[in-house]
Design an enzyme around this catalytic site. Sequence first.
Site, PDB file in Angstrom:
ATOM      1  N   ASP A 260      36.988  15.313  22.664  1.00 42.27           N
ATOM      2  CA  ASP A 260      38.171  15.271  21.799  1.00 42.27           C
ATOM      3  C   ASP A 260      37.847  15.921  20.452  1.00 42.27           C
ATOM      4  O   ASP A 260      38.723  16.067  19.594  1.00 42.27           O
ATOM      5  CB  ASP A 260      38.726  13.847  21.652  1.00 42.27           C
ATOM      6  N   SER A 261      36.582  16.370  20.288  1.00 43.15           N
ATOM      7  CA  SER A 261      36.220  17.207  19.139  1.00 43.15           C
ATOM      8  C   SER A 261      36.997  18.523  19.169  1.00 43.15           C
ATOM      9  O   SER A 261      36.985  19.263  18.187  1.00 43.15           O
ATOM     10  CB  SER A 261      34.716  17.481  19.122  1.00 43.15           C
TER      11      SER A 261
ATOM     12  N   ASP B 296      37.028  13.951  27.814  1.00 44.24           N
ATOM     13  CA  ASP B 296      37.281  12.771  26.980  1.00 44.24           C
ATOM     14  C   ASP B 296      38.687  12.241  27.217  1.00 44.24           C
ATOM     15  O   ASP B 296      39.645  13.023  27.312  1.00 44.24           O
ATOM     16  CB  ASP B 296      37.178  13.154  25.485  1.00 44.24           C
TER      17      ASP B 296
ATOM     18  N   LYS C 163      35.280  10.445  29.950  1.00 40.57           N
ATOM     19  CA  LYS C 163      34.468   9.707  28.966  1.00 40.57           C
ATOM     20  C   LYS C 163      35.386   8.882  28.066  1.00 40.57           C
ATOM     21  O   LYS C 163      36.411   9.376  27.604  1.00 40.57           O
ATOM     22  CB  LYS C 163      33.610  10.658  28.132  1.00 40.57           C
TER      23      LYS C 163
ATOM     24  N   GLU D 146      35.258   5.885  24.736  1.00 39.85           N
ATOM     25  CA  GLU D 146      34.445   5.276  23.683  1.00 39.85           C
ATOM     26  C   GLU D 146      34.595   3.755  23.707  1.00 39.85           C
ATOM     27  O   GLU D 146      35.700   3.236  23.890  1.00 39.85           O
ATOM     28  CB  GLU D 146      34.888   5.801  22.310  1.00 39.85           C
TER      29      GLU D 146
ATOM     30  N   GLU E  51      25.539   8.306  20.316  1.00 42.98           N
ATOM     31  CA  GLU E  51      25.736   9.216  19.179  1.00 42.98           C
ATOM     32  C   GLU E  51      25.219   8.598  17.887  1.00 42.98           C
ATOM     33  O   GLU E  51      25.591   7.487  17.507  1.00 42.98           O
ATOM     34  CB  GLU E  51      27.236   9.561  19.057  1.00 42.98           C
TER      35      GLU E  51
HETATM   36  O1  KIV Z   1      34.094  14.901  21.381  1.00 48.05           O
HETATM   37  C1  KIV Z   1      32.888  15.233  21.412  1.00 48.05           C
HETATM   38  O2  KIV Z   1      32.520  16.396  21.186  1.00 48.05           O
HETATM   39  C2  KIV Z   1      31.907  14.218  21.730  1.00 48.05           C
HETATM   40  C3  KIV Z   1      30.468  14.572  21.581  1.00 48.05           C
HETATM   41  C4  KIV Z   1      30.115  14.690  20.154  1.00 48.05           C
HETATM   42  C5  KIV Z   1      29.606  13.629  22.285  1.00 48.05           C
HETATM   43  O3  KIV Z   1      32.269  13.128  22.075  1.00 48.05           O
END
Ligand code: KIV
Length: 272
Positions: free
Chosen positions: A52-53, A91, A121, A123, A190
């Site tokens: 989600d980055s 994510d 993924k 959190e 992280e």
């Molecule tokens: O969203 C992302 O890029 C991440 C990584 C930093 C692990 O969750």
Amino acid sequence: MGYLSTDKKKITANIFLQMKAAGEKIAQMTAYDYTTAKILDQAGIDSILIGDSASNVMAGNEDTLPITLEQIIYHARSVARACSHCLVVCDMPFGSYQVSKEEAIRNAIRIMKESGADALKLEGGVEIADTIKGIINAGIPVVGHLGLTPQSIHKFGGYGLRAKESSEAEKLIQDALALDTAGVFAITLEKVPAELASRVTKMVKAATIGIGAGSGTDGQVLVYADALGMTQDFKPKFLRYFADVKTCMTNGVQDYVKSVKDSTFPNESESY
Ligand code: KIV
């Protein structure tokens, strides 16, 4: 010596576990588009994370919260289309799994159906372990994410190192064990102390993937734009530049501009 990751045609969640057992490190990077994902896949990356980055890297947002289900599906579909070798992990965006277990399972199924990703993924620890179990029961491999969890940035108030104090470290261990029991095949750790990440790695069956978590995890993940030196205004201690793509692109663009301005592009052989 052959690596497990190169022996097999397509990397699966199960191969992550075999790599952990064999002591073969897992190399993961983010990507959000077809062209970048194709380069990463063909270069031999073990896994691509549609993080989600994308909210920061692709859209220029301050944090990861704004990205929507539709947007992450668009990015994940573009990446999955490019990959024949690596494991594609997507994510689940903020708000898509926190409201209820049922809604989380519905959204997880939607991402898998519409994107072609291999795994998801999420959190969080103990508080979402039951939700994760539900998603896994629906047949979807899941990666957990502990330590610095950017979707909770407003709760924590910053991007500093997590689990420095023994109480937070103990909570992280309990979270990791809960995720492991729920059946995740990997856990992203992280920005936590290296010693704690090593300890957790030895305690869980899942493969641990670190970012700012030292060298004792089963693998590493970096945001591709950071790792390849595109975003050079961002240089946390854990980051290494593996290329200088910003300079390479800048030189290329400047050369293009000059060539257009002085009418040397296109030349005769580049014309019809
Ligand atoms: O969203 C992302 O890029 C991440 C990584 C930093 C692990 O969750």
